[in-house]
Design an enzyme around this catalytic site. Sequence first.
Site, mmCIF file in Angstrom:
data_model
loop_
_atom_site.group_PDB
_atom_site.id
_atom_site.type_symbol
_atom_site.label_atom_id
_atom_site.label_comp_id
_atom_site.label_asym_id
_atom_site.label_seq_id
_atom_site.Cartn_x
_atom_site.Cartn_y
_atom_site.Cartn_z
ATOM 1 N N LYS A 53 -18.683 -5.045 17.927
ATOM 2 C CA LYS A 53 -19.070 -3.841 17.173
ATOM 3 C C LYS A 53 -20.315 -3.201 17.802
ATOM 4 C CE LYS A 53 -16.969 -5.523 12.924
ATOM 5 N NZ LYS A 53 -17.119 -6.209 11.630
ATOM 6 N N GLN A 97 -21.714 -8.751 8.058
ATOM 7 C CA GLN A 97 -20.489 -9.409 8.527
ATOM 8 C C GLN A 97 -20.073 -10.497 7.541
ATOM 9 O OE1 GLN A 97 -18.683 -8.520 11.362
ATOM 10 N NE2 GLN A 97 -17.168 -9.959 10.553
ATOM 11 N N ASP A 120 -18.583 0.046 5.696
ATOM 12 C CA ASP A 120 -17.389 -0.787 5.503
ATOM 13 C C ASP A 120 -16.581 -0.328 4.286
ATOM 14 O OD1 ASP A 120 -16.814 -2.681 7.438
ATOM 15 O OD2 ASP A 120 -18.213 -4.180 6.657
#
Length: 287
Positions: A53, A97, A120
């Site tokens: 990422k 994460q 997200d």
Amino acid sequence: MTARIIDGNALSTEVRGQLATRAAALKEKGITPCLAVILVGEDPASAVYVRNKVAACEKAGMLSLRDVYAPDIDPSVVFARIAELNADPSVHGILVQLPLPKNFDAEAVLESISPEKDVDGFHAENVGALMQGNPRFIPCTPYGVMKMLESANVPLKGAEVVIVGRSNIVGKPMAMLLLAQSCTVTICHSQSKDLAFHTRRADILVAAVGRAKMITGDMIKPGATVIDVGINRTPEGKLCGDVDFESAKEVAGAITPVPGGVGPMTITMLLANTLEAAERTQTRCAK
Ligand code: NDP
């Protein structure tokens, strides 16, 4: 029949190119999109995802911050860092994460991220907005799948869709997005009876389970579009999806491979969400 391959790498390259152009235009106005990524613990797969990422951000001309914490870190340290990032106007997106270590309340961590920076799309406010058909951030994996269906010109209106898996990060938002496109959506899970009965009805089949090659060719309607979200390893250590690609490609009309399918598109849509967040700050400044 051999299915058409929906190539996530090729589509990613195309979309990332467009995002890099938009990021460069924003930079000229003095705003560099910036994503902050927080990793807690030493899960090797998570470390690879975070590395990918961060690298993708940099390649697209965006900034990234990476905070890595030991698995036994006190959660209060992470909450304090998120509060700092929430308040920092140079940070446009914040991502924690998952999975988090067991001593963390993952839901509380996700809720502590400012909804405006929740790239997200996991914050309850953003989940609600998606449910209402007015999304602020679309969760990256389902967002990537929608882009793939669009690029492959798969007809959505009235299509029978079967999604296997009902997680908050894939199955449920995927169902909302397809419902919004007037698909008829069925969601299957571990307690569904006769899974093959459902999957065989699907014009579009989305597998998001986490079980290597569980969807076989005989479970697929001839000509169907098969989207394989799963990321698993074979006993030999090779990456594979939830779909048995070899048997499925003989029956399906179109199929995403693993690797090189949904995975790269997930990261691409994370960049898209970060860029959109940065572009919105510009709109806010202009008002
Ligand atoms: P979860 O473990 O959160 O959810 C799995 C779902 O599969 C659950 O709803 C579960 O049902 C269902 N399930 C389990 N066994 C069966 C079965 N035998 N029959 C039918 N349904 C079953 O996983 P995620 O949604 O987070 O991820 C799914 C997969 O996608 C994983 O392989 C993951 O690595 C991958 N993934 C890939 C991404 C990408 O970018 N390509 C991004 C995110 C995930 P129940 O709810 O009843 O337990």
